[in-house]
Design an enzyme around this catalytic site. Sequence first.
Site, PDB file in Angstrom:
ATOM      1  N   SER A 155       0.807  -1.228   0.000  1.00 39.35           N
ATOM      2  CA  SER A 155       0.000   0.000   0.000  1.00 39.35           C
ATOM      3  C   SER A 155       0.836   1.272   0.000  1.00 39.35           C
ATOM      4  O   SER A 155       0.307   2.356  -0.212  1.00 39.35           O
ATOM      5  CB  SER A 155      -0.949   0.014   1.204  1.00 39.35           C
ATOM      6  OG  SER A 155      -0.234   0.196   2.411  1.00 39.35           O
TER       7      SER A 155
ATOM      8  N   LYS B 245       0.954   4.471   6.963  1.00 38.85           N
ATOM      9  CA  LYS B 245       0.222   5.354   6.053  1.00 38.85           C
ATOM     10  C   LYS B 245       0.665   6.796   6.244  1.00 38.85           C
ATOM     11  O   LYS B 245       1.289   7.151   7.249  1.00 38.85           O
ATOM     12  CB  LYS B 245      -1.290   5.265   6.306  1.00 38.85           C
ATOM     13  CG  LYS B 245      -1.930   3.904   6.061  1.00 38.85           C
ATOM     14  CD  LYS B 245      -2.021   3.580   4.594  1.00 38.85           C
ATOM     15  CE  LYS B 245      -2.776   2.278   4.355  1.00 38.85           C
ATOM     16  NZ  LYS B 245      -2.033   1.101   4.851  1.00 38.85           N
TER      17      LYS B 245
END
Length: 219
Positions: free
Chosen positions: A127, A163
């Site tokens: 990701s 993230k």
Amino acid sequence: MDHAQLTRKQKEFFDFITDYKMEYDVWPTYREISDQFNYKSPNSVTQNIQALLKKGYLIKGEDEEYDIHPEYGEVLDDKKSTGIPVKGLIAAGYLQEAVESDLGEITLETLFPNIESLFALRVSGMSMKDAGIYDGDFVLLMDSDVKDGDIGAVLFNGETSLKKIYYGKNGLRLEPANSEFSDIIVEPDIFEEVRIIGKYIGHVNKNGIHRAVPARKAS
């Protein structure tokens, strides 16, 4: 070392996993080994490990994990270096006479002055690939404040995630660096369950050390 002789392919396999262990102090993943040798199935990795166990180059520890045979481990320990040697001076202006001397070593403490505040986690997933962080990389995290737009490691609902972190009046927005993944919105009712466990300052993989790029604020 009086062990059975390895085939050429077994030796290449053994050299790869031991060199990796020596460089990173952890074993390569099955995926990394499969990518290195273009294996189509993880069974090929297992078969090679079993062959090395049978021939005495690897052993099984108390936790059933494999390890290097102690005799070979001593050879690897002799190869390890505590740092990068600084062998002299080089001019960055006018030419000058080469001077060779022992000026010490570049160590982890040299590269990371606040090393006591650092820790690493191994990445699982893709990701963050557009930030140059790939599956199997080691992210370097610092126990410090994470500013808006920084990459950080977050713990929430018993799960961790790496993230870009954005703060808002409605909670947190965790943004991936891969268009195939969606943002994660952390709403106020579970905000108290969220803990930011570290600020990303770089990552390490087989290509070397990569430092974090300063974050840009969201528009």
